[in-house]
Design an enzyme around this catalytic site. Structure first.
Site, PDB file in Angstrom:
ATOM      1  N   HIS A 194       0.814  -1.212   0.000  1.00  0.00           N
ATOM      2  CA  HIS A 194       0.000   0.000   0.000  1.00  0.00           C
ATOM      3  C   HIS A 194       0.846   1.258   0.000  1.00  0.00           C
ATOM      4  O   HIS A 194       0.447   2.292  -0.510  1.00  0.00           O
ATOM      5  CB  HIS A 194      -1.006  -0.035   1.144  1.00  0.00           C
ATOM      6  CG  HIS A 194      -2.156  -0.930   0.818  1.00  0.00           C
ATOM      7  ND1 HIS A 194      -2.235  -2.216   1.266  1.00  0.00           N
ATOM      8  CD2 HIS A 194      -3.213  -0.738   0.002  1.00  0.00           C
ATOM      9  CE1 HIS A 194      -3.320  -2.775   0.754  1.00  0.00           C
ATOM     10  NE2 HIS A 194      -3.928  -1.907  -0.008  1.00  0.00           N
ATOM     11  N   ARG A 301      -9.954   4.450  -1.237  1.00  0.00           N
ATOM     12  CA  ARG A 301      -9.514   3.570  -0.143  1.00  0.00           C
ATOM     13  C   ARG A 301      -9.822   4.272   1.181  1.00  0.00           C
ATOM     14  O   ARG A 301      -8.950   4.894   1.790  1.00  0.00           O
ATOM     15  CB  ARG A 301      -8.010   3.278  -0.260  1.00  0.00           C
ATOM     16  CG  ARG A 301      -7.632   2.402  -1.445  1.00  0.00           C
ATOM     17  CD  ARG A 301      -6.154   2.036  -1.418  1.00  0.00           C
ATOM     18  NE  ARG A 301      -5.834   0.940  -2.316  1.00  0.00           N
ATOM     19  CZ  ARG A 301      -5.345   1.103  -3.553  1.00  0.00           C
ATOM     20  NH1 ARG A 301      -5.113   2.306  -4.028  1.00  0.00           N
ATOM     21  NH2 ARG A 301      -5.081   0.050  -4.314  1.00  0.00           N
ATOM     22  N   ARG A 337     -14.990   2.494  -1.293  1.00  0.00           N
ATOM     23  CA  ARG A 337     -14.793   1.141  -0.773  1.00  0.00           C
ATOM     24  C   ARG A 337     -14.865   1.210   0.751  1.00  0.00           C
ATOM     25  O   ARG A 337     -14.217   2.050   1.371  1.00  0.00           O
ATOM     26  CB  ARG A 337     -13.432   0.615  -1.191  1.00  0.00           C
ATOM     27  CG  ARG A 337     -13.181  -0.720  -0.512  1.00  0.00           C
ATOM     28  CD  ARG A 337     -11.903  -1.340  -0.824  1.00  0.00           C
ATOM     29  NE  ARG A 337     -10.736  -0.679  -0.333  1.00  0.00           N
ATOM     30  CZ  ARG A 337      -9.509  -1.030  -0.710  1.00  0.00           C
ATOM     31  NH1 ARG A 337      -9.351  -1.989  -1.581  1.00  0.00           N
ATOM     32  NH2 ARG A 337      -8.469  -0.421  -0.224  1.00  0.00           N
ATOM     33  N   GLU A 438     -11.222 -10.019  -5.476  1.00  0.00           N
ATOM     34  CA  GLU A 438      -9.779 -10.014  -5.220  1.00  0.00           C
ATOM     35  C   GLU A 438      -9.314 -11.259  -4.467  1.00  0.00           C
ATOM     36  O   GLU A 438      -8.166 -11.360  -4.068  1.00  0.00           O
ATOM     37  CB  GLU A 438      -9.372  -8.735  -4.488  1.00  0.00           C
ATOM     38  CG  GLU A 438     -10.215  -8.375  -3.286  1.00  0.00           C
ATOM     39  CD  GLU A 438      -9.799  -7.050  -2.651  1.00  0.00           C
ATOM     40  OE1 GLU A 438      -8.736  -6.504  -2.980  1.00  0.00           O
ATOM     41  OE2 GLU A 438     -10.553  -6.576  -1.774  1.00  0.00           O
ATOM     42  N   ASN A 461      -4.315  -6.540  -7.250  1.00  0.00           N
ATOM     43  CA  ASN A 461      -3.182  -6.566  -6.302  1.00  0.00           C
ATOM     44  C   ASN A 461      -3.314  -7.761  -5.364  1.00  0.00           C
ATOM     45  O   ASN A 461      -2.365  -8.501  -5.118  1.00  0.00           O
ATOM     46  CB  ASN A 461      -3.125  -5.282  -5.479  1.00  0.00           C
ATOM     47  CG  ASN A 461      -3.078  -4.051  -6.361  1.00  0.00           C
ATOM     48  OD1 ASN A 461      -2.699  -4.151  -7.508  1.00  0.00           O
ATOM     49  ND2 ASN A 461      -3.485  -2.921  -5.833  1.00  0.00           N
ATOM     50  N   ASP A 462      -4.521  -7.917  -4.840  1.00  0.00           N
ATOM     51  CA  ASP A 462      -4.748  -9.051  -3.944  1.00  0.00           C
ATOM     52  C   ASP A 462      -5.030 -10.332  -4.717  1.00  0.00           C
ATOM     53  O   ASP A 462      -4.587 -11.405  -4.326  1.00  0.00           O
ATOM     54  CB  ASP A 462      -5.911  -8.753  -2.987  1.00  0.00           C
ATOM     55  CG  ASP A 462      -5.444  -7.897  -1.831  1.00  0.00           C
ATOM     56  OD1 ASP A 462      -4.400  -8.225  -1.250  1.00  0.00           O
ATOM     57  OD2 ASP A 462      -6.101  -6.895  -1.520  1.00  0.00           O
ATOM     58  N   ARG A 472       2.376  -9.741  -1.443  1.00  0.00           N
ATOM     59  CA  ARG A 472       2.587  -8.520  -2.218  1.00  0.00           C
ATOM     60  C   ARG A 472       3.600  -7.567  -1.600  1.00  0.00           C
ATOM     61  O   ARG A 472       4.031  -6.616  -2.248  1.00  0.00           O
ATOM     62  CB  ARG A 472       1.251  -7.810  -2.488  1.00  0.00           C
ATOM     63  CG  ARG A 472       0.531  -7.364  -1.248  1.00  0.00           C
ATOM     64  CD  ARG A 472      -0.905  -6.977  -1.537  1.00  0.00           C
ATOM     65  NE  ARG A 472      -1.065  -5.572  -1.852  1.00  0.00           N
ATOM     66  CZ  ARG A 472      -2.243  -4.974  -1.990  1.00  0.00           C
ATOM     67  NH1 ARG A 472      -3.363  -5.668  -1.869  1.00  0.00           N
ATOM     68  NH2 ARG A 472      -2.325  -3.704  -2.259  1.00  0.00           N
ATOM     69  N   CYS A 509      -9.651  -2.093 -10.376  1.00  0.00           N
ATOM     70  CA  CYS A 509      -9.008  -1.002  -9.648  1.00  0.00           C
ATOM     71  C   CYS A 509      -7.645  -1.425  -9.099  1.00  0.00           C
ATOM     72  O   CYS A 509      -7.002  -0.679  -8.380  1.00  0.00           O
ATOM     73  CB  CYS A 509      -9.919  -0.485  -8.544  1.00  0.00           C
ATOM     74  SG  CYS A 509     -10.437  -1.761  -7.404  1.00  0.00           S
TER      75      CYS A 509
HETATM   76  C1  PEP Z   1      -6.455  -4.663  -4.991  1.00  0.00           C
HETATM   77  O1  PEP Z   1      -6.278  -5.559  -4.161  1.00  0.00           O
HETATM   78  O2  PEP Z   1      -6.174  -4.785  -6.202  1.00  0.00           O
HETATM   79  C2  PEP Z   1      -6.999  -3.362  -4.572  1.00  0.00           C
HETATM   80  C3  PEP Z   1      -7.299  -2.438  -5.458  1.00  0.00           C
HETATM   81  O3  PEP Z   1      -7.140  -3.148  -3.238  1.00  0.00           O
HETATM   82  P1  PEP Z   1      -5.894  -2.776  -2.287  1.00  0.00           P
HETATM   83  O4  PEP Z   1      -4.705  -2.552  -3.167  1.00  0.00           O
HETATM   84  O5  PEP Z   1      -6.267  -1.562  -1.533  1.00  0.00           O
HETATM   85  O6  PEP Z   1      -5.770  -3.996  -1.440  1.00  0.00           O
HETATM   86 MG    MG Z   2      -7.179  -5.361  -2.228  1.00  0.00          MG
END
Ligand code: PEP
Ligand code: MG
Length: 578
Positions: A194, A301, A337, A438, A461-462, A472, A509
């Site tokens: 993050h 976020r 979110r 995700e 991302n997740d 990650r 996203c």
């Molecule tokens: C993701 O997981 O792709 C996402 C957009 O949420 P975050 O990066 O805040 O976990």
């Molecule tokens: Mg996420």
């Protein structure tokens, strides 16, 4: 002294070049350095200690009241336990005696904590043994108050600072935005941590995963961050500085050229219009969002509101925060979110269950946390609902892994609506509700989830982290984190097709949406909306405006037929636009 040009290799987390001076960001910690206090200054030292204890107690009382209000008496006991430690006469006496022997208050705390920790270690009962962490937490809090004025914090930053730290946590980055940071470099971290996301959204060049840079730098030392190539140069020579200055200028003129696209639509050469939204962490980013020509906010976020504070935001604060974004973004949509705390986003709210999990990314995170603490969740939902009077606010649940979770979250949403009706507070009865996809289980049952919501948004991302089992934020395995893994492509196709079959839009996203390398593939898979760091929008728009949807579809089909990442890579290289 001769400059050395020491080159360190890390992970490119946020593009761009920064030239500046090192600012070392220290972590909250105990102070193990012994400094003698002369006999005539001992009383002054005791007063310092008393004030720091008093200030810590006030913080903890506030924390207790917040927890009690939100979670009830049982949970508030956590803060209560900390207050008890602070009031413990035996520990207090030991610290005072240590100061009276001519030690600083910080060192006295360190010495006493060390001694008591040893006795905790000897306890057989695991629960009591674990109380050692409470003692250390409290000791760090008091030490932070003692150091309050002298410790270098992000508020002390000077003009051309490059922040260097072991790790920068998301709550640090929240205070960073108010200051002047040219770039940052850390020992830990991965491309989609993050902290890296925030760096990209603030357009701050960053290199992470450098392993031990924090041990190699000195305060004020000249440094270059090359966020494009994941390189950091310490003590650069004049020649290196000149080269990077030139690169900085090229970067600047490319950015200027892309700005020409700001008011043009993201339409393919064969007429398919794509929505390009922005991801934000705070309302302050809206200016940059509008500057880059976003068609809305695809991901707010909202949990960042919790990260830099020690008390919970109330309904009114949520409402004010969201309504200002909704108004500024009119007529475009804003997807809020609901809080995604946990993982690498740990708030200092005293919610220790989250802070101490062995596997935080697979733990009490996001919707799981909200369903466990519906009172906290409802406060946020009421704030979002009230802001929905603007007509452009949507709500989205993170980390959904089953249909049951959506149903449970919607039930709390209905309760929130009911309370607002009784309180005569207006809101949009038909607010649109979406789910983030995700978690692999959600991606596999995307057809079932699509029936329960108004839109889907893919959090790559997740999704990548959980699908390939690659943390990650872990710098050691970042080479395994590849969005072009055949498993990811198949999941993306399933999610997008499932959404379309149910008649709803599918957005993305995760960072993949903002990486120009994947724009055509995603377009070809049928993605309706891309949401990314605002600065990426012109880059992605340029690609969309130069390709046909037909061609993109063709590429996606060929990639889906590939059996390996290297085959996929070869196919992608062969591809020509239009
Ligand atoms: C993701 O997981 O792709 C996402 C957009 O949420 P975050 O990066 O805040 O976990
Ligand atoms: Mg996420």
């Amino acid at each position: 002294m001769k400059q050395k040009n020491i080159i360190l290799n890390g992970i490119a987390a946020s593009s761009g070049v920064a030239i500046g001076k090192v600012f070392i960001l220290e972590e909250d910690d105990l102070v193990s350095v012994q400094k003698e206090v002369p006999a005539d200054k001992v009383n002054k030292e005791l007063v310092r200690l008393r004030i720091a204890v008093k200030e810590t107690k006030e913080d903890l009382k506030q924390n207790y009241a917040d927890l009690n209000r939100m979670l009830g008496e049982n949970y508030a006991k956590i803060a209560d336990a900390h207050i008890l430690i602070l009031n413990d006469p035996m520990i207090g006496k030991e610290v005072i005696d240590c100061v009276k022997r001519g030690n600083t208050a910080e060192f006295a705390i360190y010495t006493v904590v060390k001694k008591f920790s040893k006795s905790f270690d000897a306890i057989e009962d695991e629960y009591f043994r674990e109380r050692k962490n409470d003692l250390i937490d409290v000791a760090k809090k008091v030490t932070a108050h003692l150091l309050g004025k002298t410790k270098k914090t992000l508020a002390d930053l000077e003009e051309d600072s490059v922040v260097v730290a072991k790790n920068i946590v998301p709550s640090d980055t929240v205070s960073m935005r108010e200051n002047v940071v040219r770039g940052f470099a850390t020992d830990l971290g991965g491309k989609t941590s993050h902290t890296a996301l925030v760096a990209r959204s603030l357009e701050i060049p960053a290199v992470v995963g450098l392993k031990n840079i924090s041990y190699q730098v000195k305060q004020g030392m000249p440094i270059i961050i090359d966020g494009n190539n994941g390189i950091v140069i310490l003590d650069p020579t004049e020649e290196t500085i000149d080269n990077y200055k030139r690169e900085y200028e090229i970067q600047f003129s490319t950015k200027k050229a892309l700005e020409q696209l700001k008011d043009l639509p993201a339409v393919t050469v064969d007429g398919a219009e794509i929505k390009l939204g922005a991801n934000i962490e705070t309302p302050e980013e809206i200016r940059s969002v509008l500057k880059h020509g976003a068609n809305g906010i695809g991901l707010y976020r909202s949990e960042f509101m919790y990260l830099s504070r020690t008390s919970m935001p109330g309904e009114e604060e949520h409402f004010q925060n969201y309504i200002q974004i909704a108004k500024m973004m009119m007529p475009y949509d804003v997807i809020i979110r609901t809080i995604d705390l946990g993982g690498d986003k740990i708030a200092k709210l005293g919610l220790m269950e989250i802070g101490r999990e062995a596997n935080p990314f697979m733990g009490l995170r996001a919707i799981r946390f909200c369903l466990k603490y519906p009172e906290i969740f409802k406060v946020q939902l009421k704030g979002i609902l009230r802001a929905s009077v603007c007509g452009n606010v949507k709500v989205m649940y993170p980390m959904i892994s089953s249909v049951a979770e959506i149903k449970a979250a919607n039930k709390i949403l209905e309760q929130a609506k009911e309370e607002l009706r009784k309180e005569n507070k207006p809101f949009n009865e038909n607010i649109k509700v979406g789910a983030m996809i995700e978690v692999p289980s959600a991606a596999i049952i995307a057809d079932l989830i699509a029936k329960e919501v108004d839109f889907l948004s893919i959090g790559t991302n997740d999704l990548i982290q959980y699908t390939i089992a690659v943390d990650r934020v872990n710098a050691n395995i970042t080479h395994l984190y590849n969005p072009m893994h055949p498993a990811i492509l198949r999941l993306l196709k399933n999610i997008i097709d499932s959404g379309h079959k149910a008649g709803i839009d599918v957005g993305m996203c995760g960072e993949m949406a903002g990486d120009p390398a994947y724009t055509i593939v995603l377009l070809g898979l049928g993605l309706d909306e891309f949401s990314m760091s605002a600065a990426q929008i012109p880059h992605v728009k340029k690609i969309i405006r130069n390709v046909s949807k037909e061609k993109a579809k063709n590429l996606a089909e060929r990639l889906l037929a590939c059996g390996s990442m290297s085959e996929i890579e070869t196919e992608m290289k062969k591809f020509k636009y239009i």
